[in-house]
Structure formats: structure tokens, C-alpha cells
Design a protein around this motif. Structure first.
Motif, PDB file in Angstrom:
ATOM      1  N   VAL A   1      11.879   9.231 -17.806  1.00  0.00           N
ATOM      2  CA  VAL A   1      11.053   9.750 -16.722  1.00  0.00           C
ATOM      3  C   VAL A   1       9.992  10.652 -17.338  1.00  0.00           C
ATOM      4  N   PRO A   2       8.715  10.376 -17.073  1.00  0.00           N
ATOM      5  CA  PRO A   2       7.662  11.235 -17.621  1.00  0.00           C
ATOM      6  C   PRO A   2       7.866  12.697 -17.200  1.00  0.00           C
ATOM      7  N   ASP A   3       7.507  13.604 -18.086  1.00  0.00           N
ATOM      8  CA  ASP A   3       7.734  15.035 -17.856  1.00  0.00           C
ATOM      9  C   ASP A   3       7.040  15.576 -16.619  1.00  0.00           C
ATOM     10  N   ASP A   4       5.860  15.065 -16.299  1.00  0.00           N
ATOM     11  CA  ASP A   4       5.079  15.640 -15.206  1.00  0.00           C
ATOM     12  C   ASP A   4       5.337  14.993 -13.843  1.00  0.00           C
ATOM     13  N   VAL A   5       6.401  14.213 -13.726  1.00  0.00           N
ATOM     14  CA  VAL A   5       6.708  13.525 -12.480  1.00  0.00           C
ATOM     15  C   VAL A   5       7.437  14.459 -11.522  1.00  0.00           C
ATOM     16  N   ASP A   6       7.006  14.447 -10.277  1.00  0.00           N
ATOM     17  CA  ASP A   6       7.672  15.197  -9.214  1.00  0.00           C
ATOM     18  C   ASP A   6       8.890  14.367  -8.782  1.00  0.00           C
TER      19      ASP A   6
ATOM     20  N   THR B   1      12.133  -0.543   1.487  1.00  0.00           N
ATOM     21  CA  THR B   1      11.579  -1.199   2.676  1.00  0.00           C
ATOM     22  C   THR B   1      11.297  -2.677   2.431  1.00  0.00           C
ATOM     23  N   LEU B   2      11.272  -3.058   1.153  1.00  0.00           N
ATOM     24  CA  LEU B   2      11.044  -4.464   0.827  1.00  0.00           C
ATOM     25  C   LEU B   2      12.306  -5.295   1.012  1.00  0.00           C
ATOM     26  N   ALA B   3      13.391  -4.666   1.357  1.00  0.00           N
ATOM     27  CA  ALA B   3      14.667  -5.368   1.482  1.00  0.00           C
ATOM     28  C   ALA B   3      15.168  -5.321   2.920  1.00  0.00           C
TER      29      ALA B   3
ATOM     30  N   LEU C   1       9.318  11.030  -6.634  1.00  0.00           N
ATOM     31  CA  LEU C   1       9.850   9.831  -7.277  1.00  0.00           C
ATOM     32  C   LEU C   1      10.929   9.206  -6.397  1.00  0.00           C
ATOM     33  N   THR C   2      11.728  10.032  -5.753  1.00  0.00           N
ATOM     34  CA  THR C   2      12.735   9.544  -4.813  1.00  0.00           C
ATOM     35  C   THR C   2      12.066   8.795  -3.667  1.00  0.00           C
ATOM     36  N   ALA C   3      10.925   9.309  -3.216  1.00  0.00           N
ATOM     37  CA  ALA C   3      10.184   8.649  -2.135  1.00  0.00           C
ATOM     38  C   ALA C   3       9.714   7.263  -2.563  1.00  0.00           C
ATOM     39  N   VAL C   4       9.390   7.099  -3.845  1.00  0.00           N
ATOM     40  CA  VAL C   4       8.991   5.778  -4.347  1.00  0.00           C
ATOM     41  C   VAL C   4      10.150   4.796  -4.166  1.00  0.00           C
TER      42      VAL C   4
ATOM     43  N   ASP D   1       0.830  -1.210   0.000  1.00  0.00           N
ATOM     44  CA  ASP D   1       0.000   0.000   0.000  1.00  0.00           C
ATOM     45  C   ASP D   1       0.864   1.259   0.000  1.00  0.00           C
ATOM     46  N   ALA D   2       1.923   1.262   0.802  1.00  0.00           N
ATOM     47  CA  ALA D   2       2.797   2.430   0.898  1.00  0.00           C
ATOM     48  C   ALA D   2       3.481   2.711  -0.439  1.00  0.00           C
ATOM     49  N   ILE D   3       3.896   1.660  -1.130  1.00  0.00           N
ATOM     50  CA  ILE D   3       4.526   1.840  -2.440  1.00  0.00           C
ATOM     51  C   ILE D   3       3.508   2.383  -3.436  1.00  0.00           C
ATOM     52  N   GLU D   4       2.315   1.809  -3.450  1.00  0.00           N
ATOM     53  CA  GLU D   4       1.283   2.271  -4.387  1.00  0.00           C
ATOM     54  C   GLU D   4       0.914   3.730  -4.120  1.00  0.00           C
ATOM     55  N   LYS D   5       0.843   4.123  -2.853  1.00  0.00           N
ATOM     56  CA  LYS D   5       0.532   5.505  -2.514  1.00  0.00           C
ATOM     57  C   LYS D   5       1.654   6.433  -2.975  1.00  0.00           C
ATOM     58  N   ALA D   6       2.894   6.029  -2.737  1.00  0.00           N
ATOM     59  CA  ALA D   6       4.031   6.850  -3.160  1.00  0.00           C
ATOM     60  C   ALA D   6       4.047   7.007  -4.678  1.00  0.00           C
ATOM     61  N   MET D   7       3.718   5.939  -5.384  1.00  0.00           N
ATOM     62  CA  MET D   7       3.667   6.016  -6.849  1.00  0.00           C
ATOM     63  C   MET D   7       2.570   6.975  -7.299  1.00  0.00           C
ATOM     64  N   LYS D   8       1.413   6.878  -6.676  1.00  0.00           N
ATOM     65  CA  LYS D   8       0.310   7.773  -7.023  1.00  0.00           C
ATOM     66  C   LYS D   8       0.686   9.224  -6.736  1.00  0.00           C
ATOM     67  N   ASP D   9       1.304   9.463  -5.567  1.00  0.00           N
ATOM     68  CA  ASP D   9       1.721  10.821  -5.209  1.00  0.00           C
ATOM     69  C   ASP D   9       2.735  11.379  -6.204  1.00  0.00           C
ATOM     70  N   ALA D  10       3.616  10.500  -6.712  1.00  0.00           N
ATOM     71  CA  ALA D  10       4.637  10.932  -7.667  1.00  0.00           C
ATOM     72  C   ALA D  10       4.070  11.077  -9.079  1.00  0.00           C
ATOM     73  N   GLY D  11       2.898  10.501  -9.306  1.00  0.00           N
ATOM     74  CA  GLY D  11       2.279  10.586 -10.627  1.00  0.00           C
ATOM     75  C   GLY D  11       2.840   9.581 -11.614  1.00  0.00           C
ATOM     76  N   ILE D  12       3.231   8.404 -11.108  1.00  0.00           N
ATOM     77  CA  ILE D  12       3.755   7.384 -12.009  1.00  0.00           C
ATOM     78  C   ILE D  12       2.932   6.107 -11.914  1.00  0.00           C
ATOM     79  N   THR D  13       3.013   5.334 -12.972  1.00  0.00           N
ATOM     80  CA  THR D  13       2.323   4.051 -13.063  1.00  0.00           C
ATOM     81  C   THR D  13       3.364   2.934 -13.099  1.00  0.00           C
ATOM     82  N   PHE D  14       2.894   1.712 -13.069  1.00  0.00           N
ATOM     83  CA  PHE D  14       3.804   0.580 -13.201  1.00  0.00           C
ATOM     84  C   PHE D  14       4.475   0.596 -14.567  1.00  0.00           C
ATOM     85  N   ASP D  15       3.732   0.993 -15.604  1.00  0.00           N
ATOM     86  CA  ASP D  15       4.331   1.105 -16.941  1.00  0.00           C
ATOM     87  C   ASP D  15       5.443   2.143 -16.952  1.00  0.00           C
TER      88      ASP D  15
END
Length: 104
Positions: free
Chosen positions: A58-63, A76-78, A67-70, A33-47
Motif C-alpha cells: 500500500v503506498p505510504d500516502d494513501v488514505d 457494487t460490480l457484484a 481505500l476502503t471506499a474503493v 465512474d464511481a470506482i475511478e472517483k473513489a480511486m482518485k480520492d484515495a490517491g491510488i492508481t491502477f498500478d
């Protein structure tokens, strides 16, 4: 490239986890959930992640700060609680079902 499907399956397994590993699955689910939230906040998808990994696109509109937070969330998975939870889940699956999970 199939991380999105893996995350969906992790959520589904967390929802039906047997009591012996329910807490462990809750830990896994919380991290996902935390990863998915960070991705949403950064404006990125799995693709987008796949594109960035394959060619650094890196998509132009990404913060970039978000993205670093992602990346930090993926770290944390390691270790720590996540590793302990997945090890317990794998051990339970082996002992109760005879099934070996590919946990690294």
C-alpha cells in the motif's frame, strides 16, 4: 492489471451504445465512474491496485479510509443493477450480433 484499459473501453462503449442497451451501458458507466472517483480520492492508481493485490504494498500516502471506499465501490460490480445491466447487454449482443460476451 488491465483494468484501466477495460474501464476506458467501457466508457467508449457507453458513449456509442445502441438505444436498446443505452440505459444499461449508462449504468455500467456510472459504476465505473464511481470506482475511478473513489480511486482518485484515495490517491491510488491502477498500478497501485496491482501492487496491492500482488504483494500487499500500500503506498505510504494513501488514505486508508478512502481505500476502503474503493473496495466498497468494487463490490457494487457484484450484484443488483450492475449485474442486470451487464446481463441485458450480453443478451442483446448475442441476439443482435451473435456475439457472446464473457459476462460472469
Amino acid at each position: 492489471g488491465k483494468l484501466d484499459e477495460a474501464f476506458k473501453r467501457m466508457h467508449a462503449l457507453a458513449d456509442i451504445a445502441p438505444p436498446a442497451v443505452a440505459k444499461d451501458w449508462a449504468t455500467v458507466d456510472h459504476e465505473v465512474d464511481a470506482i475511478e472517483k473513489a480511486m482518485k480520492d484515495a490517491g491510488i492508481t491502477f498500478d497501485d491496485l496491482v501492487a496491492m493485490q500482488n504483494g500487499g504494498d500500500v503506498p505510504d500516502d494513501v488514505d486508508l479510509d478512502k481505500l476502503t471506499a474503493v473496495g466498497q465501490e468494487f463490490e457494487t460490480l457484484a450484484g443488483g443493477e450492475f449485474d442486470a445491466a451487464t446481463a441485458h447487454i450480453a443478451d442483446h449482443a448475442k441476439k443482435t450480433c451473435g456475439f457472446t460476451l464473457p459476462v460472469s
